[in-house]
Each structure stands twice: as C-alpha cells, then as structure tokens.
Scaffold this active site. Sequence first.
Site, PDB file in Angstrom:
ATOM      1  CG  HIS A  16      -2.045  -0.972   1.096  1.00 46.22           C
ATOM      2  ND1 HIS A  16      -3.051  -1.031   2.014  1.00 46.22           N
ATOM      3  CD2 HIS A  16      -2.334  -1.915   0.167  1.00 46.22           C
ATOM      4  CE1 HIS A  16      -3.912  -1.976   1.667  1.00 46.22           C
ATOM      5  NE2 HIS A  16      -3.487  -2.520   0.552  1.00 46.22           N
ATOM      6  CD  GLU A  67      -2.179   3.935   3.170  1.00 48.71           C
ATOM      7  OE1 GLU A  67      -3.346   4.336   3.210  1.00 48.71           O
ATOM      8  OE2 GLU A  67      -1.802   3.021   2.410  1.00 48.71           O
ATOM      9  CB  CYS A  73      -6.731  -0.680   4.871  1.00 50.86           C
ATOM     10  SG  CYS A  73      -5.023  -1.274   5.032  1.00 50.86           S
ATOM     11  CB  CYS A  93      -2.257   1.179   6.084  1.00 53.53           C
ATOM     12  SG  CYS A  93      -1.648   0.212   4.674  1.00 53.53           S
TER      13      CYS A  93
END
Length: 180
Positions: free
Chosen positions: A54, A56, A85, A88
């Site tokens: 991701h 992040e 999410c 994360c």
Amino acid sequence: MALLTAETFSSQFDNRRRLKKPYYPRRAYLCYQLTPQNGSMPTRGYFENEKNRHAEICFIDEIESMGLDKTQCYEVTCYLTWSPCRSCAQKLVVFAKAQDHLNLRIFASRLYCHWLRSYQKGLQLLRAQIPVEVMGLPEFTDCWENFVDHGKPPPFNPSEKLQQLGKASRRIKRRLEKIK
C-alpha cells in the site's frame, strides 16, 4: 520530483459518491510534504499502491530510509485519496510512535470501507495518535498547487473542480465525526 497529472488528480482525488460514465478504477495515492522546522526547503513526493504494498507502507519505508536527524523536528503532511485500511492504520501508529521527532498530519479525500466496524476501529486507533481529517478546500488547493504538473492546461476548470471537491467533503467530514 515527479508530479501527478491534472487528470490523475481530478479522477483519483474525486470524492463524489457516484461517478458518471466512463467509470475508472479509484486507486490509492499518498502525497506527502516533509518540512524541517529549521526553515529548510520541504521534500515532496507521492506514492501509488503497488501490487503488494500500500502507498502508506511505501511512505513509511521512504521516510525511514531518509535517515532524518532525530534531533531536528519535522512537519509531515499527507494527502491520501483513501483513508488508510486498518492494517496501514496500525502500521502508521507504530511508525509515529517510533518517530517522535515527526509531527504527522493526515488528510483523506474519501473514507475507505467506513461502514465496516473493523475499519472504523482502525480509524479510531489512528486518530488517537495522529490527526486525521477529511480534505477540505484548503487541502485540495494545497495538493493541487504542490503535487500536480501544471505544464499543460487541464481539460477542466481547476477552480470549479476544487470548489466541487471542497463542497463534497462536508458529507464525508460528518461521516468521520460519527466514527470518532
């Protein structure tokens, strides 16, 4: 620094609930600005979700790899197309606790899976450690000015687009307040 195209900004930071045809996939982007408090020039960049990572996590890895001076304080502002999410969110909390010389703020254009209790808990955990807000007109404008390539005129009126994004964010802000 590579910049987002105006079309990417317009489509990916679009916070309207329903999209008109032609439909396109909404991807996760994270734009960040790291500003040393000693007055030095800020560092900017952006990440898009990769196949198995991701945005992040890419951001966390990037900041950790910079070897920042831990005696220096830094302001970090992140603009995300989606709120993190739950996984994360947990990783950002651990990162922020370990990097006490960073003052991290997160602004999201949209809330990711906000109707699911586990994602709400992730946002609550994140907000307990890091200021998380919904992007409003000032944040959309800052993102537009600092992270978008203005080399060619966009196929839309930027002022109107920014006003539209700012207006649509009110409903999302109310949703985030309910999750608190």
